[in-house]
Design a protein around this motif. Sequence first.
Motif, PDB file in Angstrom:
ATOM      1  N   THR A  71      61.219  92.432  72.039  1.00  0.00           N
ATOM      2  CA  THR A  71      59.891  92.931  72.373  1.00  0.00           C
ATOM      3  C   THR A  71      59.916  93.603  73.740  1.00  0.00           C
ATOM      4  O   THR A  71      60.748  93.301  74.594  1.00  0.00           O
ATOM      5  N   VAL A  72      58.979  94.513  73.937  1.00  0.00           N
ATOM      6  CA  VAL A  72      58.921  95.316  75.160  1.00  0.00           C
ATOM      7  C   VAL A  72      57.612  95.027  75.880  1.00  0.00           C
ATOM      8  O   VAL A  72      56.573  94.794  75.239  1.00  0.00           O
ATOM      9  N   VAL A  73      57.681  95.030  77.216  1.00  0.00           N
ATOM     10  CA  VAL A  73      56.506  94.756  78.031  1.00  0.00           C
ATOM     11  C   VAL A  73      55.315  95.593  77.533  1.00  0.00           C
ATOM     12  O   VAL A  73      55.462  96.752  77.187  1.00  0.00           O
ATOM     13  N   GLY A  74      54.173  94.960  77.451  1.00  0.00           N
ATOM     14  CA  GLY A  74      52.978  95.580  76.880  1.00  0.00           C
ATOM     15  C   GLY A  74      52.625  95.012  75.524  1.00  0.00           C
ATOM     16  O   GLY A  74      51.457  95.056  75.125  1.00  0.00           O
ATOM     17  N   GLU A  75      53.625  94.440  74.819  1.00  0.00           N
ATOM     18  CA  GLU A  75      53.343  93.795  73.541  1.00  0.00           C
ATOM     19  C   GLU A  75      52.672  92.452  73.790  1.00  0.00           C
ATOM     20  O   GLU A  75      53.093  91.675  74.653  1.00  0.00           O
ATOM     21  N   GLU A  76      51.649  92.170  73.015  1.00  0.00           N
ATOM     22  CA  GLU A  76      50.767  91.027  73.280  1.00  0.00           C
ATOM     23  C   GLU A  76      51.500  89.698  73.329  1.00  0.00           C
ATOM     24  O   GLU A  76      51.174  88.821  74.148  1.00  0.00           O
ATOM     25  N   VAL A  77      52.515  89.505  72.502  1.00  0.00           N
ATOM     26  CA  VAL A  77      53.207  88.224  72.435  1.00  0.00           C
ATOM     27  C   VAL A  77      53.891  87.871  73.753  1.00  0.00           C
ATOM     28  O   VAL A  77      54.114  86.697  74.059  1.00  0.00           O
ATOM     29  N   LEU A  78      54.207  88.877  74.571  1.00  0.00           N
ATOM     30  CA  LEU A  78      54.852  88.632  75.863  1.00  0.00           C
ATOM     31  C   LEU A  78      53.867  88.202  76.946  1.00  0.00           C
ATOM     32  O   LEU A  78      54.298  87.761  78.014  1.00  0.00           O
ATOM     33  N   HIS A  79      52.591  88.333  76.675  1.00  0.00           N
ATOM     34  CA  HIS A  79      51.603  88.166  77.743  1.00  0.00           C
ATOM     35  C   HIS A  79      50.611  87.045  77.459  1.00  0.00           C
ATOM     36  O   HIS A  79      49.491  87.057  77.955  1.00  0.00           O
TER      37      HIS A  79
ATOM     38  N   PRO B 167      63.552  97.282  79.455  1.00  0.00           N
ATOM     39  CA  PRO B 167      64.907  97.830  79.348  1.00  0.00           C
ATOM     40  C   PRO B 167      65.182  98.956  80.331  1.00  0.00           C
ATOM     41  O   PRO B 167      64.412  99.900  80.451  1.00  0.00           O
ATOM     42  N   GLY B 168      66.293  98.802  81.062  1.00  0.00           N
ATOM     43  CA  GLY B 168      66.733  99.852  81.969  1.00  0.00           C
ATOM     44  C   GLY B 168      66.234  99.723  83.384  1.00  0.00           C
ATOM     45  O   GLY B 168      66.639 100.507  84.248  1.00  0.00           O
ATOM     46  N   ALA B 169      65.379  98.750  83.671  1.00  0.00           N
ATOM     47  CA  ALA B 169      64.797  98.610  85.009  1.00  0.00           C
ATOM     48  C   ALA B 169      65.373  97.394  85.712  1.00  0.00           C
ATOM     49  O   ALA B 169      65.728  96.396  85.079  1.00  0.00           O
ATOM     50  N   ALA B 170      65.438  97.470  87.043  1.00  0.00           N
ATOM     51  CA  ALA B 170      65.837  96.325  87.868  1.00  0.00           C
ATOM     52  C   ALA B 170      65.141  96.456  89.214  1.00  0.00           C
ATOM     53  O   ALA B 170      65.119  97.534  89.803  1.00  0.00           O
TER      54      ALA B 170
ATOM     55  N   ARG C 212      51.973  96.522  93.178  1.00  0.00           N
ATOM     56  CA  ARG C 212      51.583  97.603  92.256  1.00  0.00           C
ATOM     57  C   ARG C 212      52.565  98.764  92.319  1.00  0.00           C
ATOM     58  O   ARG C 212      52.947  99.332  91.292  1.00  0.00           O
ATOM     59  N   ARG C 213      53.009  99.108  93.531  1.00  0.00           N
ATOM     60  CA  ARG C 213      53.933 100.234  93.681  1.00  0.00           C
ATOM     61  C   ARG C 213      55.277  99.927  93.049  1.00  0.00           C
ATOM     62  O   ARG C 213      55.862 100.761  92.343  1.00  0.00           O
ATOM     63  N   HIS C 214      55.795  98.709  93.278  1.00  0.00           N
ATOM     64  CA  HIS C 214      57.096  98.362  92.716  1.00  0.00           C
ATOM     65  C   HIS C 214      57.024  98.202  91.199  1.00  0.00           C
ATOM     66  O   HIS C 214      57.990  98.521  90.497  1.00  0.00           O
ATOM     67  N   ARG C 215      55.902  97.720  90.704  1.00  0.00           N
ATOM     68  CA  ARG C 215      55.730  97.642  89.252  1.00  0.00           C
ATOM     69  C   ARG C 215      55.770  99.047  88.639  1.00  0.00           C
ATOM     70  O   ARG C 215      56.414  99.273  87.610  1.00  0.00           O
TER      71      ARG C 215
ATOM     72  N   GLN D 187      58.727 103.197  85.543  1.00  0.00           N
ATOM     73  CA  GLN D 187      59.313 104.538  85.489  1.00  0.00           C
ATOM     74  C   GLN D 187      60.798 104.451  85.170  1.00  0.00           C
ATOM     75  O   GLN D 187      61.321 105.251  84.385  1.00  0.00           O
ATOM     76  N   GLN D 188      61.492 103.465  85.772  1.00  0.00           N
ATOM     77  CA  GLN D 188      62.900 103.250  85.418  1.00  0.00           C
ATOM     78  C   GLN D 188      63.040 102.981  83.924  1.00  0.00           C
ATOM     79  O   GLN D 188      63.945 103.515  83.273  1.00  0.00           O
ATOM     80  N   MET D 189      62.158 102.150  83.389  1.00  0.00           N
ATOM     81  CA  MET D 189      62.214 101.838  81.964  1.00  0.00           C
ATOM     82  C   MET D 189      61.998 103.096  81.128  1.00  0.00           C
ATOM     83  O   MET D 189      62.724 103.333  80.141  1.00  0.00           O
ATOM     84  N   ALA D 190      61.012 103.897  81.495  1.00  0.00           N
ATOM     85  CA  ALA D 190      60.735 105.122  80.739  1.00  0.00           C
ATOM     86  C   ALA D 190      61.942 106.058  80.748  1.00  0.00           C
ATOM     87  O   ALA D 190      62.238 106.721  79.739  1.00  0.00           O
ATOM     88  N   ASP D 191      62.657 106.108  81.876  1.00  0.00           N
ATOM     89  CA  ASP D 191      63.796 107.014  82.004  1.00  0.00           C
ATOM     90  C   ASP D 191      65.032 106.526  81.254  1.00  0.00           C
ATOM     91  O   ASP D 191      65.852 107.346  80.822  1.00  0.00           O
ATOM     92  N   ARG D 192      65.190 105.197  81.096  1.00  0.00           N
ATOM     93  CA  ARG D 192      66.466 104.654  80.627  1.00  0.00           C
ATOM     94  C   ARG D 192      66.391 103.882  79.320  1.00  0.00           C
ATOM     95  O   ARG D 192      67.423 103.491  78.767  1.00  0.00           O
ATOM     96  N   ARG D 193      65.202 103.639  78.802  1.00  0.00           N
ATOM     97  CA  ARG D 193      65.091 102.731  77.665  1.00  0.00           C
ATOM     98  C   ARG D 193      65.845 103.218  76.433  1.00  0.00           C
ATOM     99  O   ARG D 193      66.467 102.410  75.733  1.00  0.00           O
ATOM    100  N   GLU D 194      65.810 104.522  76.154  1.00  0.00           N
ATOM    101  CA  GLU D 194      66.486 105.016  74.953  1.00  0.00           C
ATOM    102  C   GLU D 194      67.994 104.825  75.046  1.00  0.00           C
ATOM    103  O   GLU D 194      68.659 104.503  74.050  1.00  0.00           O
TER     104      GLU D 194
END
Length: 223
Positions: free
Chosen positions: A41-49, A136-139, A190-193, A198-205
């Motif tokens: 599952t990916v952040v934003g999906e209800e089961v994670l929150h 995925p893809g973020a640290a 908020r800024r680091h989140r 953005q890292q996830m958007a760039d690297r997830r695929e």
Amino acid sequence: MSVRHDRPRLTDRRVRLQGRPVDSYPARAPEADRGSVRRVTVVGEEVLHRPCREVTEFGTPELSALIDDLFLTMHVAEGAGLAANQIGVDLRVFVYDCLDDDETRHVGHVVNPVLELPGPGARRLVDDLEGCLSVPGAAMAVPRTDHAVVRGSDRDGAPLVIEGTGYFARCLQHESDHLLGHTYLDRLSRRHRKDALQQMADRREEVFARRTVKAAGLGRPGP
């Protein structure tokens, strides 16, 4: 939780299985050989929150299968830990296969974990890079205590006490957070989140493609 890439994934030196030392252990946990690859599952999906439900039945084939699937999915995703809601199951279970800062490898699972942290006077916070298989893809650097204890049960209901230091303590805290409905993003400004997303958007695929290739290499269908 993602693996740190500044040191080896596994070690042949010391292994603790379910908190106890063992003489030897395979590179891939035996549970993984019985499991199926599940979609992470990916952040934003209800089961994670939302908080996960307590496990009330132990020793069942369903619980054993869940743990097996968690181990294989964690292996395919190159993780150090994985919680049940990260494969869409809202139960209080997580697995781990993680090195601590002394290169001891810790492997196991915990059902209904309760996290215990040192008191304020004994607590030492460490900032270190932290990733998540559901981001995925973020640290990002996240402050965590350098010591943690988790109390819970194994799949048969036997009591467990798992103690971690260094990066393994971070793993125990990270996975316990998941079962409360939190990700490490909730600990960021908020800024680091925004930077992490953005890292996830760039690297997830790229991350998803790597997982698919690894699953195929094991002869298993991808998630």
